[in-house]
Design a protein around this motif. Structure first.
Motif, PDB file in Angstrom:
ATOM      1  N   LYS A  16       1.018  -0.710  -0.398  1.00 19.72           N
ATOM      2  CA  LYS A  16      -0.212   0.098  -0.216  1.00 19.72           C
ATOM      3  C   LYS A  16       0.666   1.231  -0.131  1.00 19.72           C
ATOM      4  CE  LYS A  16      -4.172  -1.173   1.786  1.00 19.72           C
ATOM      5  NZ  LYS A  16      -5.986  -0.880   2.290  1.00 19.72           N
ATOM      6  N   LYS A  17       0.101   2.678  -0.951  1.00 19.90           N
ATOM      7  CA  LYS A  17       1.786   3.303  -1.005  1.00 19.90           C
ATOM      8  C   LYS A  17       1.073   4.361   0.338  1.00 19.90           C
ATOM      9  CE  LYS A  17       1.853   4.164  -5.973  1.00 19.90           C
ATOM     10  NZ  LYS A  17       1.996   4.410  -6.942  1.00 19.90           N
ATOM     11  N   VAL A  18       2.251   5.075   0.769  1.00 14.56           N
ATOM     12  CA  VAL A  18       1.480   5.636   1.758  1.00 14.56           C
ATOM     13  C   VAL A  18       2.146   7.702   1.678  1.00 14.56           C
ATOM     14  CG1 VAL A  18       1.796   4.420   4.030  1.00 14.56           C
ATOM     15  CG2 VAL A  18       3.431   5.373   3.204  1.00 14.56           C
ATOM     16  N   ALA A  19       1.311   7.882   2.322  1.00 18.32           N
ATOM     17  CA  ALA A  19       1.644   9.654   1.557  1.00 18.32           C
ATOM     18  C   ALA A  19       3.229   9.945   2.272  1.00 18.32           C
ATOM     19  CB  ALA A  19       0.924  10.550   2.400  1.00 18.32           C
ATOM     20  N   ALA A  24       2.609  16.152   1.897  1.00 21.93           N
ATOM     21  CA  ALA A  24       1.589  15.841   2.066  1.00 21.93           C
ATOM     22  C   ALA A  24       0.412  17.295   2.749  1.00 21.93           C
ATOM     23  CB  ALA A  24       0.746  14.900   3.042  1.00 21.93           C
ATOM     24  N   SER A  25       1.484  17.917   3.744  1.00 18.85           N
ATOM     25  CA  SER A  25       0.903  19.123   4.159  1.00 18.85           C
ATOM     26  C   SER A  25       2.037  20.065   4.411  1.00 18.85           C
ATOM     27  CB  SER A  25       0.372  18.867   5.980  1.00 18.85           C
ATOM     28  OG  SER A  25      -0.123  19.402   6.540  1.00 18.85           O
ATOM     29  N   ILE A  32       3.125  15.647  11.765  1.00 28.62           N
ATOM     30  CA  ILE A  32       3.003  14.644  12.967  1.00 28.62           C
ATOM     31  C   ILE A  32       2.954  13.409  12.993  1.00 28.62           C
ATOM     32  CG2 ILE A  32       3.609  14.448  15.600  1.00 28.62           C
ATOM     33  CD1 ILE A  32       4.924  17.312  15.213  1.00 28.62           C
ATOM     34  N   MET A  33       1.359  13.985  12.549  1.00 32.54           N
ATOM     35  CA  MET A  33      -0.155  13.025  12.999  1.00 32.54           C
ATOM     36  C   MET A  33       0.111  12.027  11.480  1.00 32.54           C
ATOM     37  SD  MET A  33      -0.365  13.489  15.468  1.00 32.54           S
ATOM     38  CE  MET A  33      -1.632  12.288  15.851  1.00 32.54           C
ATOM     39  N   ILE A  34       0.601  12.840  10.778  1.00 37.06           N
ATOM     40  CA  ILE A  34      -0.080  11.261   9.149  1.00 37.06           C
ATOM     41  C   ILE A  34       1.529  10.430  10.289  1.00 37.06           C
ATOM     42  CG2 ILE A  34       0.636  11.704   7.060  1.00 37.06           C
ATOM     43  CD1 ILE A  34      -0.357  13.947   6.374  1.00 37.06           C
ATOM     44  N   ARG A  48      -4.596   6.875   0.880  1.00 38.10           N
ATOM     45  CA  ARG A  48      -5.754   7.336   0.202  1.00 38.10           C
ATOM     46  C   ARG A  48      -5.241   7.693  -0.993  1.00 38.10           C
ATOM     47  NH1 ARG A  48      -8.516   6.359   4.671  1.00 38.10           N
ATOM     48  NH2 ARG A  48      -9.583   8.233   4.562  1.00 38.10           N
ATOM     49  N   ALA A  49      -4.480   9.081  -1.089  1.00 40.99           N
ATOM     50  CA  ALA A  49      -4.804   9.614  -2.168  1.00 40.99           C
ATOM     51  C   ALA A  49      -3.626   9.511  -2.909  1.00 40.99           C
ATOM     52  CB  ALA A  49      -4.585  11.665  -1.551  1.00 40.99           C
TER      53      ALA A  49
END
Ligand code: SF4
Ligand code: MSK
Length: 679
Positions: A16-19, A24-25, A32-34, A48-49
């Motif tokens: 699964k790809k992760v950001a 992303a932000s 930090i929270m991602i 998901r993006a």
């Protein structure tokens, strides 16, 4: 055919790809929270993006699924210069028709969301007027008296030849009846349209676009866009105008007004913003959605001694409320409750491990919240009969205005009792910023007019003399297809750097707050010299937060006040003003955009607009509409170019008003300014 022996190939499961959190932000707390979510194996919208890319034909606006002969897909593969456009669907629908129909359905959905919210508020207001509820009251009778004439309700009566004030209860009941009628009256036109500047109203009348009632215009869009009905993009857009005006000058404006009457008209107050507002040693309740009817009660319940005492019995030091999206903005502007984040941070609030309850009402709520909540102790509570979730871990507590406080206390108690169930290690990012929010038409009048000149003259004077170059409304969502908050902040900073004062709502308001742009101190750091001088003199931030998505109606009325104060033309389209939605994602944004455009505002959207696959239709929206309404659509993904398109339009309007020279005189460098100060 020779028989082939095929070896069975066993494919390894796709990783699964992760950001990438930084890509992303732009916000550190979000990054930090991602990362934290990824460590815990909890998937978020940012991941998901990465794994799901948008449909290339949908982006162009040229996929039609309005009947079962389709979906008919009409991608634009060649340039308009390469010959006639022969693309058509099975029924013969052209790319223009398909893109216009899709656009119209977005307007209908967006207007419905705002207007149904407004209807809900009007119904509660009717209960208040009929005294069927003790939990809600009229908090701002002045506002009731101010809006009554626009709803054709008299505020005085003749008694024995004398004019006396009418009973407030009587006014309230008639306002409630007339307001509710606006959704479905059989004849006439929306009453609030006459609040617009006279030339604008006359223009709408001449064009035949005055909305008849709020619901009818939405239904008519659905009829016209049904297979085989309206197949003329210009005629479809005319109906979009009726529907969108019914939103901005109807459903949304009524929502804002009646909320102000019941819950109080906002005035500037201090608060904070970002995930760092959550507290490890408190019961954290996050309220998310759009309607303030429930959240008003939750604020009251959470502040009650009974609930605070109960929180202490479970070992918490108190109750911390936080908002996401526009319910967050509603609680912020009236109570100073800090927003925990924008639309894209909703999952992250739960991933802190410190969210005892996330209470949601309607709009902008990810269904994935249920999956995230499952990984933590968080109670996800839906409260609205029209917005439930299929997942089993979601609790539904239907909220009813007749026993509002009882419902609110039940929810707050459920959150408190959940405090002891925290599972994962709590991790709340430290980042938060101070903000001043709660501006509105009335408070701008006060701040920029002063006690004795409570009007918009001072604002107009400063626009005319060029200290303020113009006004921008920058609003709207986040979109996971672009770096969170980056365009919001870059555009707003570029505008204020160029002396354009910014009025903000929605998630743009929260993004600006998180970045510290909603504090008066910002003026000295980020503004051009003219705007900085005005902000420092009056003590306001250069970015004024006017509230939630329905509160875009406040921007329409602020623009109307500027017209009324004089010196800047006779209509909204004459003003040196422009609109923007840098990171839009919602159909509501399309309705908002269209009511701004058809009220005379040049409106630029970021990312993309789903009309690029129909160049003729797009040209109509980007260029031809200006000749009809004075405002037009545009799209620019690059934030700096985006801001400069707005500034160029503002300058074009300044020139037309003959005030471009005044601005030339104001453009001084630091040496000039120091010389002046030394004199
Ligand atoms: Fe295709 Fe026409 Fe049906 Fe749309 S309405 S799906 S273009 S046949
Ligand atoms: S909440 S509509 S993401 S602004 Fe009004 Fe934010 Fe857009 Fe929802």
């Amino acid at each position: 055919m020779a028989e082939e022996t095929k070896e069975k190939v066993v494919k390894a499961p796709k990783e699964k790809k992760v950001a990438d959190p930084v890509a992303a932000s732009m916000d550190l707390a979000t990054q930090i929270m991602i990362k934290r979510a990824q460590e815990l194996g909890v998937e978020t919208v940012f991941d998901r993006a990465e794994s799901m890319k948008p449909c290339n034909i949908g982006i162009q606006g040229t996929c039609c699924k309005n009947c079962a002969m389709g979906p008919c897909r009409l991608p634009l593969t060649k340039s308009v210069e390469d010959g006639p456009d022969e693309r058509k669907g099975l029924c013969g629908a052209t790319a223009n028709t398909i893109a216009a129909r899709n656009f119209a359905r977005m307007v209908a959905a967006g207007a419905s969301a705002h207007s149904d919210h407004g209807r809900g508020v009007a119904e509660v207001f009717m209960s208040v007027a009929k005294k069927e509820t003790n939990d809600y009251k009229i908090k701002d009778p002045q506002k009731l008296i101010a809006i009554a004439p626009y709803l054709d309700v008299a505020t005085t009566v003749e008694v024995d030849g004398k004019t006396v004030d009418r009973d407030l209860d009587e006014i309230a009941l008639e306002v409630a009846e007339n307001a509710l009628n606006e959704w479905g009256k059989p004849s006439g036109e929306l009453r609030y349209l006459k609040r617009a500047p006279q030339p604008l109203y006359e223009r709408w009348k001449k064009l035949g676009v005055l909305p008849r009632n709020i619901d009818r215009e939405t239904v008519e869009i659905m009829h016209r866009t049904h297979m085989g009905v309206d197949q003329d993009y210009k005629n479809l857009i005319k109906q979009c105008t009726r529907c969108a005006l019914g939103d901005g000058w109807g459903g949304s404006m009524l929502a804002t007004d009646l909320q102000d009457v019941m819950f109080g008209t906002p005035y500037p107050l201090q608060s904070e913003a970002n995930l760092g507002i959550m507290k490890q040693d408190h019961v954290n309740i996050i309220i998310h959605g759009h309607e303030p009817i429930l959240s008003e009660m939750i604020v009251a319940a959470a502040q009650s001694k009974e609930m605070i005492d109960h929180a202490k019995t479970v070992g918490a030091k108190g109750i911390q409320l936080g908002g996401i999206c526009c319910t967050g903005n509603e609680m912020l502007q009236r109570h100073g409750v800090p927003p925990a984040g924008t639309f894209l941070q909703q999952e992250l609030a739960i991933i802190t491990g410190a969210c005892e309850a996330m209470v949601v009402d309607v709009q902008c709520i990810f269904q994935n919240l249920a999956n995230v909540a499952k990984c933590f102790h968080t109670k996800l509570i839906t409260t609205h009969p029209i917005a439930k979730m299929e997942q089993e871990n979601v609790v539904h507590i239907e909220f009813d205005e007749h026993h509002a406080m009882e419902d609110a206390k039940r929810i707050v108690k459920m959150a408190i009792d959940n405090f002891k169930n925290r599972r994962a290690e709590v991790m709340i990012p430290r980042q938060k910023a101070t903000q001043i929010a709660g501006f509105g038409v009335e408070s701008i009048k006060y701040h920029l007019g002063g006690t004795f000149r409570g009007d918009y003259y001072t604002l107009n004077d400063n626009i005319i003399n060029g200290r303020i170059r113009g006004i921008a409304g920058v609003v709207g969502c986040n979109n996971a297809r672009t770096r969170h908050n980056e365009a919001h902040i870059a555009i707003v900073k570029e505008l204020i750097k160029n002396d354009v004062i910014v009025l903000t709502t929605g998630c743009n308001g929260i993004a600006c707050a998180m970045e510290g742009l909603l504090s008066p101190e910002t003026a000295a750091v980020f503004c051009g010299p003219g705007l900085a001088e005005v902000c420092e003199t009056v003590g306001i931030p250069p970015v004024l937060h006017l509230g939630s998505c329905v509160d875009n109606s406040r921007i329409l009325l602020a623009a109307t006040e500027v017209v009324k104060a004089g010196g800047l033309g006779k209509d909204i389209c004459d003003l040196p003003a422009a609109g923007s939605a840098p990171e839009w994602m919602s159909e509501k944004a399309i309705s908002i955009g269209h009511y701004f455009v058809t009220s005379g505002v040049y409106t630029v959207f970021g990312l993309h607009l789903p009309m690029s696959g129909a160049p003729v239709f797009q040209d109509y929206m980007y260029n031809e509409l200006e000749k009809i309404y004075g405002g037009m659509w545009d799209c620019e993904a690059d934030p700096i170019k985006h801001a400069h398109k707005m500034i160029a339009h503002i300058d074009k309007k300044r020139k037309a008003l003959g005030i471009d020279k005044a601005r030339d005189r104001v453009l001084m460098d630091m040496a000039d300014r120091q010389k002046l100060e030394a004199m």
